[in-house]
Enzyme design. Structure first.
Site, short mmCIF file in Angstrom:
data_model
loop_
_atom_site.label_atom_id
_atom_site.label_comp_id
_atom_site.label_asym_id
_atom_site.label_seq_id
_atom_site.Cartn_x
_atom_site.Cartn_y
_atom_site.Cartn_z
N LEU A 64 6.75 1.25 8.51
CA LEU A 64 6.25 -0.10 8.30
C LEU A 64 5.95 -0.32 6.81
O LEU A 64 4.80 -0.48 6.41
CB LEU A 64 4.99 -0.34 9.15
CG LEU A 64 4.29 -1.68 9.10
CD1 LEU A 64 5.20 -2.82 9.48
CD2 LEU A 64 3.06 -1.66 10.00
N PRO A 65 6.99 -0.30 5.96
CA PRO A 65 6.73 -0.58 4.55
C PRO A 65 6.21 -2.00 4.40
O PRO A 65 6.73 -2.93 5.03
CB PRO A 65 8.09 -0.40 3.87
CG PRO A 65 9.10 -0.39 4.95
CD PRO A 65 8.41 -0.06 6.23
N HIS A 66 5.16 -2.16 3.61
CA HIS A 66 4.53 -3.46 3.48
C HIS A 66 3.85 -3.59 2.12
O HIS A 66 3.52 -2.58 1.50
CB HIS A 66 3.51 -3.68 4.60
CG HIS A 66 2.44 -2.63 4.64
ND1 HIS A 66 2.63 -1.41 5.27
CD2 HIS A 66 1.20 -2.59 4.10
CE1 HIS A 66 1.53 -0.69 5.13
NE2 HIS A 66 0.66 -1.38 4.42
N ALA A 67 3.64 -4.83 1.72
CA ALA A 67 2.94 -5.10 0.47
C ALA A 67 2.49 -6.55 0.45
O ALA A 67 3.14 -7.42 1.04
CB ALA A 67 3.84 -4.82 -0.73
#
Length: 158
Positions: A64-67
């Site tokens: 779950l790459p997130h920013a």
């Protein structure tokens, strides 16, 4: 926010073939930049910066790459199914083949943590990851996300 609301269209489901985590983040940043009209470099830096804090792999082959990013006018979520699992520094040691990218406007962070939580809740202990991996098309994957929302709604009522 319903899980399917984050991924409202078939275009939000990709099939990618990165060789490694760095290449995956580059592919995701390029896709997000095209959709958001934002700098690919800035998106990639935000994703890489978040990964430096610790891997966003959830386990069970899911990441779950997130920013949160300044200058975005709306959230963006993309589901990517990988052709081959890649190393993602997951705690359980499993290679990743399902990736949920979430980028959120920094100036409007309301909803960001609930959105991440909704994704995690929908994936935990359910058959959804297995079904997403077997989906024959983006339309089928999107349908599975919608069905997961309905099941979550039903479980909350019961």
């Amino acid at each position: 926010m319903a899980l399917a609301d984050l991924f409202p269209a078939e275009e939000d489901v990709l099939r990618l073939g990165p060789a490694n985590k760095a290449e995956l983040l580059e592919l995701l940043a390029t896709e997000a930049a095209e959709r958001l009209g934002h700098s690919r470099k800035d998106i990639l830096e935000a994703l890489e910066g978040r990964e430096k804090l610790g891997s966003t792999a959830l386990g069970r082959g899911i990441a779950l790459p997130h920013a949160r990013m300044a200058g975005l006018d709306r959230p963006l979520a993309v589901l990517a199914r990988l052709e081959q699992p890649i190393e993602f520094e997951a705690r359980d040691g499993e290679r990743v083949d399902l990736v949920f990218l979430v980028l959120w406007p920094e100036q409007n962070s309301e909803g960001f943590l609930p959105a991440l939580s909704d994704i995690c809740r929908s994936l935990r202990g359910s058959q959804l990851p297995r079904r997403l991996r077997k989906a024959g098309s983006a339309a089928e994957a999107l349908s599975l996300l919608r069905a997961a929302d309905q099941a979550d709604d039903h479980n909350e009522e019961g």
